[in-house]
Design a protein around this motif. Structure first.
Motif, PDB file in Angstrom:
ATOM      1  N   LYS A  25      -6.783   5.471  11.755  1.00  0.00           N
ATOM      2  CA  LYS A  25      -7.337   5.593  13.117  1.00  0.00           C
ATOM      3  C   LYS A  25      -8.363   6.717  13.189  1.00  0.00           C
ATOM      4  O   LYS A  25      -8.177   7.766  12.571  1.00  0.00           O
ATOM      5  N   MET A 196       5.004  12.013   8.854  1.00  0.00           N
ATOM      6  CA  MET A 196       3.551  12.050   8.976  1.00  0.00           C
ATOM      7  C   MET A 196       3.044  13.157   8.054  1.00  0.00           C
ATOM      8  O   MET A 196       3.808  13.714   7.275  1.00  0.00           O
ATOM      9  N   SER A 197       1.756  13.478   8.162  1.00  0.00           N
ATOM     10  CA  SER A 197       1.158  14.421   7.203  1.00  0.00           C
ATOM     11  C   SER A 197       1.930  15.735   7.068  1.00  0.00           C
ATOM     12  O   SER A 197       2.112  16.246   5.978  1.00  0.00           O
ATOM     13  N   ARG A 212       3.889   7.431   7.328  1.00  0.00           N
ATOM     14  CA  ARG A 212       2.610   7.085   7.974  1.00  0.00           C
ATOM     15  C   ARG A 212       1.707   8.308   7.913  1.00  0.00           C
ATOM     16  O   ARG A 212       1.898   9.262   8.658  1.00  0.00           O
ATOM     17  N   GLY A 214      -2.050  10.124   7.866  1.00  0.00           N
ATOM     18  CA  GLY A 214      -3.475  10.061   8.189  1.00  0.00           C
ATOM     19  C   GLY A 214      -4.223  11.265   7.642  1.00  0.00           C
ATOM     20  O   GLY A 214      -4.945  11.190   6.660  1.00  0.00           O
ATOM     21  N   THR A 215      -4.028  12.400   8.297  1.00  0.00           N
ATOM     22  CA  THR A 215      -4.786  13.619   7.991  1.00  0.00           C
ATOM     23  C   THR A 215      -4.724  14.007   6.511  1.00  0.00           C
ATOM     24  O   THR A 215      -5.737  14.402   5.935  1.00  0.00           O
ATOM     25  N   ARG A 221      -9.248  14.322  12.232  1.00  0.00           N
ATOM     26  CA  ARG A 221      -9.848  13.274  13.055  1.00  0.00           C
ATOM     27  C   ARG A 221     -10.743  13.911  14.113  1.00  0.00           C
ATOM     28  O   ARG A 221     -10.334  14.860  14.752  1.00  0.00           O
TER      29      ARG A 221
HETATM   30  C1  LIG Z   1      -1.716   9.324  14.080  1.00  0.00           C
HETATM   31  C2  LIG Z   1      -0.356   8.886  13.727  1.00  0.00           C
HETATM   32  C3  LIG Z   1       0.189   9.176  12.465  1.00  0.00           C
HETATM   33  C4  LIG Z   1      -0.540   9.980  11.402  1.00  0.00           C
HETATM   34  O1  LIG Z   1      -0.578  11.321  11.723  1.00  0.00           O
HETATM   35  P1  LIG Z   1      -1.117  12.421  10.662  1.00  0.00           P
HETATM   36  O2  LIG Z   1      -0.575  13.683  11.175  1.00  0.00           O
HETATM   37  O3  LIG Z   1      -2.614  12.364  10.715  1.00  0.00           O
HETATM   38  O4  LIG Z   1      -0.595  12.060   9.324  1.00  0.00           O
HETATM   39  C5  LIG Z   1       1.449   8.694  12.175  1.00  0.00           C
HETATM   40  N1  LIG Z   1       2.155   7.978  13.072  1.00  0.00           N
HETATM   41  C6  LIG Z   1       1.674   7.688  14.291  1.00  0.00           C
HETATM   42  C7  LIG Z   1       2.509   6.895  15.225  1.00  0.00           C
HETATM   43  C8  LIG Z   1       0.414   8.135  14.657  1.00  0.00           C
HETATM   44  O5  LIG Z   1      -0.047   7.837  15.885  1.00  0.00           O
END
Ligand SMILES: *Cc1c(COP(=O)(O)O)cnc(C)c1O
Length: 223
Positions: A25, A196-197, A212, A214-215, A221
């Motif tokens: 995203k 998450m990250s 999951r 992202g960063t 972002r």
């Molecule tokens: C944005 C998001 C992530 C990823 O977050 P990061 O901290 O960038 O890894 C994971 N899960 C959900 C539901 C998100 O909205």
């Protein structure tokens, strides 16, 4: 580090049995192409419009095996922008949404894979079901003929206090174990999407089968 290096390192560090979902995203399709070239196949988006744009930019013919998950709050009037294109909706957070997904799937002769979003965080604002709601719902799982319940998704509290984060992941993990035990007929109910990250090592310690991230793959972002 490059996207490819980040992915390589994460894959080397994650235990077998925990898969990597790359949260793309707010990042352009060029970044996804880079990750795809490094072997990443599953990507997640949180906004229907953005998902649709990327689906069009990255056609399956050119990117075989590329899969999309949806992880954002999904409004029921946006289902047709999302459901045809995703292999998993991770963020089913209300009965109303579940009912609407069932109707759409029946109408389109599809089976939709979902995770139920568990509300574990201390923040009131976080979406999701409470534990007892999930138990009640799964007693009626057979009435959702076009939905395949695959497991739970949870987001830990947004805090620097890792003991709280860890407690959130523990709760999700123990509910998962309880549900697997209580509903043996739900054969595909085996996924726990946590981490998450910044907190995935703790999630992995507590049973995550899917992180999951992202960063830590794509960098920050621009909001
Ligand atoms: C944005 C998001 C992530 C990823 O977050 P990061 O901290 O960038 O890894 C994971 N899960 C959900 C539901 C998100 O909205």
């Amino acid at each position: 580090m490059s996207i490819a290096e980040n992915i390589k390192q994460l894959k080397e560090t994650l235990p077998q049995g925990t898969s990597l979902v790359a949260v793309s995203k707010f990042h352009p399709s060029t970044a996804i192409v880079e990750a795809y070239a490094a072997g990443q196949r599953v990507f997640a988006e949180s906004r229907p419009q953005e998902l649709l744009k990327k689906v069009q930019e990255l056609p399956e013919a050119d990117y075989p095996g590329l899969e999309w998950h949806f992880i954002g709050h999904l409004q029921t009037n946006k289902l047709k922008m999302v459901l045809p294109y995703v292999s998993l909706v991770q963020s089913v957070d209300s009965l109303r949404l579940l009912d609407e997904i069932q109707s759409w799937a029946a109408k389109n002769s599809r089976i939709v894979d979902v995770l139920l979003e568990l509300h574990v965080a201390m923040e009131e604002s976080k979406q999701g079901f409470y534990e007892e709601e999930i138990v009640e719902l799964l007693f009626r799982a057979q009435t959702y003929r076009n939905i395949r319940f695959r497991g739970l998704m949870a987001m830990a509290s947004n805090t620097d206090d890792f003991s709280i984060v860890e407690a959130d992941f523990e709760r999700a993990d123990s509910l998962m174990a309880y549900l697997v035990d209580l509903f043996p007929e739900l054969e595909d109910f085996n996924q726990l999407s946590t981490g998450m990250s910044h907190d995935w090592p703790l999630a992995v310690k507590h049973g995550s089968t899917m992180v999951r991230i992202g960063t830590a793959i794509f960098g920050g972002r621009a909001l």
